[in-house]
Design a protein around this motif. Structure first.
Motif, PDB file in Angstrom:
ATOM      1  N   VAL A 130       0.641  -1.141   0.055  1.00 31.72           N
ATOM      2  CA  VAL A 130      -0.109  -0.072  -0.080  1.00 31.72           C
ATOM      3  C   VAL A 130       0.887   1.183   0.005  1.00 31.72           C
ATOM      4  CG1 VAL A 130      -1.695   1.405   1.264  1.00 31.72           C
ATOM      5  CG2 VAL A 130      -1.850  -1.197   1.154  1.00 31.72           C
ATOM      6  N   ALA A 131       0.572   2.245  -0.976  1.00 31.53           N
ATOM      7  CA  ALA A 131       1.429   3.362  -0.982  1.00 31.53           C
ATOM      8  C   ALA A 131       0.296   4.591  -0.879  1.00 31.53           C
ATOM      9  CB  ALA A 131       2.075   3.651  -2.290  1.00 31.53           C
ATOM     10  N   ASP A 132       0.305   5.508  -0.005  1.00 26.46           N
ATOM     11  CA  ASP A 132      -0.484   6.688   0.170  1.00 26.46           C
ATOM     12  C   ASP A 132       0.222   7.875   0.511  1.00 26.46           C
ATOM     13  OD1 ASP A 132      -3.002   7.901   0.812  1.00 26.46           O
ATOM     14  OD2 ASP A 132      -2.903   7.348   2.937  1.00 26.46           O
ATOM     15  N   GLY A 133      -0.136   8.676  -0.592  1.00 22.97           N
ATOM     16  CA  GLY A 133       0.079  10.062  -0.899  1.00 22.97           C
ATOM     17  C   GLY A 133       1.804  10.307  -0.725  1.00 22.97           C
ATOM     18  N   GLY A 142      16.202  18.407  -4.450  1.00 24.35           N
ATOM     19  CA  GLY A 142      16.094  19.763  -4.802  1.00 24.35           C
ATOM     20  C   GLY A 142      14.929  20.630  -5.287  1.00 24.35           C
ATOM     21  N   ASP A 143      15.212  20.947  -6.575  1.00 21.01           N
ATOM     22  CA  ASP A 143      13.876  21.636  -7.287  1.00 21.01           C
ATOM     23  C   ASP A 143      13.415  20.576  -7.882  1.00 21.01           C
ATOM     24  OD1 ASP A 143      14.847  24.088  -6.035  1.00 21.01           O
ATOM     25  OD2 ASP A 143      16.146  24.602  -8.076  1.00 21.01           O
ATOM     26  N   ILE A 144      13.662  19.043  -7.958  1.00 21.33           N
ATOM     27  CA  ILE A 144      12.825  18.345  -8.769  1.00 21.33           C
ATOM     28  C   ILE A 144      11.553  17.426  -7.917  1.00 21.33           C
ATOM     29  CG2 ILE A 144      13.042  16.355 -10.211  1.00 21.33           C
ATOM     30  CD1 ILE A 144      15.785  17.212 -10.947  1.00 21.33           C
ATOM     31  N   GLN A 145      10.723  17.398  -8.174  1.00 18.09           N
ATOM     32  CA  GLN A 145       9.616  16.607  -7.534  1.00 18.09           C
ATOM     33  C   GLN A 145       9.588  15.308  -8.059  1.00 18.09           C
ATOM     34  OE1 GLN A 145       7.551  17.913  -4.544  1.00 18.09           O
ATOM     35  NE2 GLN A 145       7.489  15.604  -4.319  1.00 18.09           N
ATOM     36  N   ALA A 146      10.322  14.527  -7.707  1.00 15.76           N
ATOM     37  CA  ALA A 146      10.347  13.095  -8.317  1.00 15.76           C
ATOM     38  C   ALA A 146       9.287  12.336  -8.382  1.00 15.76           C
ATOM     39  CB  ALA A 146      11.824  12.264  -7.933  1.00 15.76           C
ATOM     40  N   VAL A 147       8.763  12.163  -7.159  1.00 12.42           N
ATOM     41  CA  VAL A 147       7.587  11.691  -6.708  1.00 12.42           C
ATOM     42  C   VAL A 147       6.344  12.445  -6.141  1.00 12.42           C
ATOM     43  CG1 VAL A 147       6.249   9.556  -5.548  1.00 12.42           C
ATOM     44  CG2 VAL A 147       8.544   9.278  -6.492  1.00 12.42           C
ATOM     45  N   ASP A 148       5.175  12.632  -6.606  1.00 10.37           N
ATOM     46  CA  ASP A 148       4.355  13.502  -6.374  1.00 10.37           C
ATOM     47  C   ASP A 148       2.723  13.039  -6.050  1.00 10.37           C
ATOM     48  OD1 ASP A 148       3.085  16.051  -6.002  1.00 10.37           O
ATOM     49  OD2 ASP A 148       3.443  16.931  -8.031  1.00 10.37           O
ATOM     50  N   GLY A 149       2.973  12.685  -4.843  1.00  7.53           N
ATOM     51  CA  GLY A 149       1.548  12.140  -4.186  1.00  7.53           C
ATOM     52  C   GLY A 149       1.174  10.878  -4.669  1.00  7.53           C
ATOM     53  N   VAL A 150       2.048  10.020  -4.901  1.00  4.40           N
ATOM     54  CA  VAL A 150       1.669   8.521  -5.634  1.00  4.40           C
ATOM     55  C   VAL A 150       0.598   7.802  -4.358  1.00  4.40           C
ATOM     56  CG1 VAL A 150       2.773   6.270  -6.236  1.00  4.40           C
ATOM     57  CG2 VAL A 150       3.262   8.527  -7.239  1.00  4.40           C
ATOM     58  N   SER A 151      -0.375   7.181  -4.837  1.00  4.58           N
ATOM     59  CA  SER A 151      -1.103   6.068  -4.223  1.00  4.58           C
ATOM     60  C   SER A 151      -1.211   5.103  -4.688  1.00  4.58           C
ATOM     61  CB  SER A 151      -2.304   6.701  -3.511  1.00  4.58           C
ATOM     62  OG  SER A 151      -2.266   7.996  -2.765  1.00  4.58           O
ATOM     63  N   LEU A 152      -0.918   3.857  -4.298  1.00  5.46           N
ATOM     64  CA  LEU A 152      -1.167   2.575  -4.928  1.00  5.46           C
ATOM     65  C   LEU A 152      -1.745   1.428  -3.938  1.00  5.46           C
ATOM     66  CD1 LEU A 152       2.397   2.506  -7.177  1.00  5.46           C
ATOM     67  CD2 LEU A 152       0.066   3.057  -7.913  1.00  5.46           C
ATOM     68  N   ARG A 153      -2.263   0.492  -4.411  1.00 10.51           N
ATOM     69  CA  ARG A 153      -2.642  -0.778  -3.863  1.00 10.51           C
ATOM     70  C   ARG A 153      -2.326  -2.048  -4.663  1.00 10.51           C
ATOM     71  NH1 ARG A 153      -7.069  -2.259   0.370  1.00 10.51           N
ATOM     72  NH2 ARG A 153      -7.288  -4.521   0.084  1.00 10.51           N
ATOM     73  N   ILE A 154      -1.315  -2.607  -4.503  1.00 13.34           N
ATOM     74  CA  ILE A 154      -1.090  -3.784  -4.990  1.00 13.34           C
ATOM     75  C   ILE A 154      -1.281  -5.031  -4.433  1.00 13.34           C
ATOM     76  CG2 ILE A 154       1.070  -4.998  -6.054  1.00 13.34           C
ATOM     77  CD1 ILE A 154       2.275  -2.359  -6.397  1.00 13.34           C
ATOM     78  N   GLY A 199       4.013  10.759   3.215  1.00 16.27           N
ATOM     79  CA  GLY A 199       3.359   9.713   2.568  1.00 16.27           C
ATOM     80  C   GLY A 199       3.594   8.418   3.506  1.00 16.27           C
ATOM     81  N   ARG A 200       2.633   7.348   3.083  1.00 19.68           N
ATOM     82  CA  ARG A 200       2.962   6.144   3.934  1.00 19.68           C
ATOM     83  C   ARG A 200       3.051   4.851   2.783  1.00 19.68           C
ATOM     84  NH1 ARG A 200      -1.381   2.311   5.245  1.00 19.68           N
ATOM     85  NH2 ARG A 200      -2.484   3.521   4.037  1.00 19.68           N
ATOM     86  N   ILE A 201       4.105   3.998   3.090  1.00 22.22           N
ATOM     87  CA  ILE A 201       4.147   2.813   2.535  1.00 22.22           C
ATOM     88  C   ILE A 201       4.158   1.714   3.452  1.00 22.22           C
ATOM     89  CG2 ILE A 201       6.146   1.438   1.137  1.00 22.22           C
ATOM     90  CD1 ILE A 201       5.298   3.435  -0.677  1.00 22.22           C
ATOM     91  N   GLU A 202       3.494   0.598   3.121  1.00 18.57           N
ATOM     92  CA  GLU A 202       3.348  -0.508   3.892  1.00 18.57           C
ATOM     93  C   GLU A 202       3.560  -1.945   2.957  1.00 18.57           C
ATOM     94  OE1 GLU A 202       0.099  -0.772   6.214  1.00 18.57           O
ATOM     95  OE2 GLU A 202       0.608   0.781   7.543  1.00 18.57           O
ATOM     96  N   LEU A 203       4.253  -2.871   3.567  1.00 17.63           N
ATOM     97  CA  LEU A 203       4.387  -4.036   2.741  1.00 17.63           C
ATOM     98  C   LEU A 203       3.892  -5.155   3.680  1.00 17.63           C
ATOM     99  CD1 LEU A 203       6.369  -2.461   1.085  1.00 17.63           C
ATOM    100  CD2 LEU A 203       7.927  -4.473   0.846  1.00 17.63           C
ATOM    101  N   PHE A 204       2.995  -5.855   3.591  1.00 17.20           N
ATOM    102  CA  PHE A 204       2.553  -6.698   4.378  1.00 17.20           C
ATOM    103  C   PHE A 204       1.936  -6.146   5.833  1.00 17.20           C
ATOM    104  CE2 PHE A 204       5.653  -9.448   2.134  1.00 17.20           C
ATOM    105  CZ  PHE A 204       4.886  -9.964   1.319  1.00 17.20           C
ATOM    106  N   GLY A 205       1.685  -4.875   5.783  1.00 23.27           N
ATOM    107  CA  GLY A 205       1.190  -3.968   6.896  1.00 23.27           C
ATOM    108  C   GLY A 205       2.363  -3.304   7.671  1.00 23.27           C
ATOM    109  N   GLN A 206       3.527  -3.544   7.069  1.00 24.96           N
ATOM    110  CA  GLN A 206       4.863  -3.138   7.809  1.00 24.96           C
ATOM    111  C   GLN A 206       5.419  -1.982   6.912  1.00 24.96           C
ATOM    112  OE1 GLN A 206       7.459  -5.844   9.998  1.00 24.96           O
ATOM    113  NE2 GLN A 206       6.129  -7.467   9.071  1.00 24.96           N
ATOM    114  N   SER A 207       5.937  -1.091   7.506  1.00 24.03           N
ATOM    115  CA  SER A 207       6.875   0.045   6.858  1.00 24.03           C
ATOM    116  C   SER A 207       7.963  -0.557   6.726  1.00 24.03           C
ATOM    117  CB  SER A 207       7.143   1.310   7.663  1.00 24.03           C
ATOM    118  OG  SER A 207       7.817   2.463   7.150  1.00 24.03           O
TER     119      SER A 207
END
Length: 306
Positions: free
Chosen positions: A7-10, A16-28, A60-68
Motif C-alpha cells: 500500500v502506498a498513500d500520498g 532539490g528543485d525536482i519533485q521526483a514523486v508527487d503524491g503517489v497512491s497505489l494498492r497492489i 506519505g505512507r508505504i506498507e508491505l504486508f502491513g509493515q513500513s
C-alpha cells in the motif's frame, strides 16, 4: 478480504528543485503482476526504491504486508527480492560464486543457489566471470540473485532495458513463471508492449504523478476502439487524405506522415480503408488496434518517448 501486499498513500519525494514523486497512491494485491510505467524521468525508479525501503519518502505512507519498509525493516528483508536497474558484480567472481554469495546473505545453501542458476538457464555459464556475461545473461543472474531466497514480493526495475528482442522475450517467460508461483511482482518499465503482455494492472506515471491505473486491456478499451490504419508514405499526401476523408463524412480522424508511413487514427476504420482502396493506396497496409501508447497520448497530450 485478503490484505494487500503493498500500500502506498500520498508518497512524495523531492531532490532539490525536482519533485521526483508527487503524491503517489497505489494498492497492489498479493500475487499480482503490477507494472509501473512511463518514460525516463517519470519517477518510476524512485517510487520502487521507496517501496523497497532503499529511500525514505518525504511524505506519505508505504506498507508491505502491513509493515513500513523504512527505516530498514529486518523482518521484511527475507520476504522481498530486488533487481536494481543496474547491477555490478564483483570482478573475477564466477557466475556460480556470485549467486552463492547472494544466497549466503540469507543463509541459503549452495544447493539451492545452484538450483536457481539452473532455473534461469545459466548452469553452462557457471564458471564464466559474472562481469563477462552478455546483457541478457547478466540480467538473468541479477534476477536470480533477487529470487534465491524465495521472496514473496519481487521488485524489478526495468529488467529488460537495453536487451535485444529475443533476450527480452526469454526474460518475459521467466517473469511469468515467477508470478505464476504465487509471488507478487512489481515491474517498472518504459516498454509499453512489455506491460501489456505481462501485467495484470498498470499505473501510468508522468512527472512524478500517477495518471491512470487499471488493467491494460481496460485502459485501452476506454479509448472508444481507436484504430490506426497505415500505408507506405508517398502514396497520398496528408492533406489529400484529410480531404478524401471529409468527402465521406469522416471528420474525427487524425492523419500523420513520418516519412515512412502515412497513418490515420480513427474510430471508423471502414471508410478509411474504402478511401485508400479507391485511391489505389493500399501498399504496405497495416491495421492496428489501440495500445497503451495511445492511452499515454490521450492522458498527456503528447507522444510517448522511452
Amino acid at each position: 478480504m485478503t490484505a494487500p501486499a503493498i500500500v502506498a498513500d500520498g508518497v512524495r519525494k523531492r531532490y532539490g528543485d525536482i519533485q521526483a514523486v508527487d503524491g503517489v497512491s497505489l494498492r497492489i494485491e498479493a500475487g499480482e503482476f503490477y507494472g509501473i510505467l512511463g518514460p525516463n524521468g517519470a519517477g518510476k525508479t524512485t517510487t520502487l526504491e521507496i517501496m523497497e525501503g532503499v529511500r525514505e519518502p518525504d511524505e506519505g505512507r508505504i506498507e508491505l504486508f502491513g509493515q513500513s519498509p523504512w527505516p530498514r525493516n529486518l523482518d521484511l528483508l527475507t520476504r522481498i527480492g530486488v533487481q536494481f536497474q543496474a547491477s555490478s558484480f564483483l570482478d573475477k567472481m564466477t557466475t556460480r560464486e556470485t549467486i552463492r554469495l547472494f544466497a549466503s546473505f540469507y543463509r541459503v545453501g549452495a544447493r539451492q543457489a545452484d538450483a536457481m542458476l539452473e532455473r534461469v538457464g545459466l548452469t553452462e555459464f557457471a564458471q564464466v566471470p559474472a562481469d563477462k556475461l552478455s546483457g541478457g545473461q547478466a540480467q538473468r543472474l541479477s534476477i536470480a540473485c533477487g529470487l534465491v531466497h524465495d521472496p514473496e514480493i519481487v521488485f524489478l526495475d526495468e529488467p529488460t532495458a537495453g536487451l535485444d528482442p529475443q533476450a527480452r522475450r526469454n526474460l518475459w517467460d521467466l517473469l511469468r513463471d515467477v508470478n505464476e508461483e504465487g509471488r507478487t511482482v512489481v515491474l517498472t518499465t518504459h516498454y509499453l508492449d512489455e506491460a501489456e503482455v505481462l501485467c495484470d494492472r498498470v499505473s501510468v506515471m508522468e512527472r512524478g504523478k500517477v495518471l491512470r491505473t487499471g488493467a491494460p486491456a481496460a485502459l485501452v478499451r476506454e479509448l472508444d476502439n481507436m484504430v490506426r490504419v497505415s500505408v507506405e508514405s508517398g502514396l497520398l499526401t496528408p492533406d489529400a487524405m484529410r480531404d478524401s476523408l471529409k468527402d465521406v463524412g469522416v471528420v474525427d480522424a487524425t492523419v500523420e506522415d513520418d516519412g515512412v508511413l502515412l497513418t490515420v487514427t480513427t474510430v471508423a476504420p471502414g471508410p478509411v480503408l474504402s478511401v485508400l482502396a479507391d485511391r489505389g493506396a493500399l501498399r504496405g497496409l497495416e491495421v492496428r488496434g489501440a495500445t497503451l501508447e495511445d492511452v499515454f497520448l490521450q492522458l498527456t497530450g503528447r507522444e510517448y518517448r522511452s
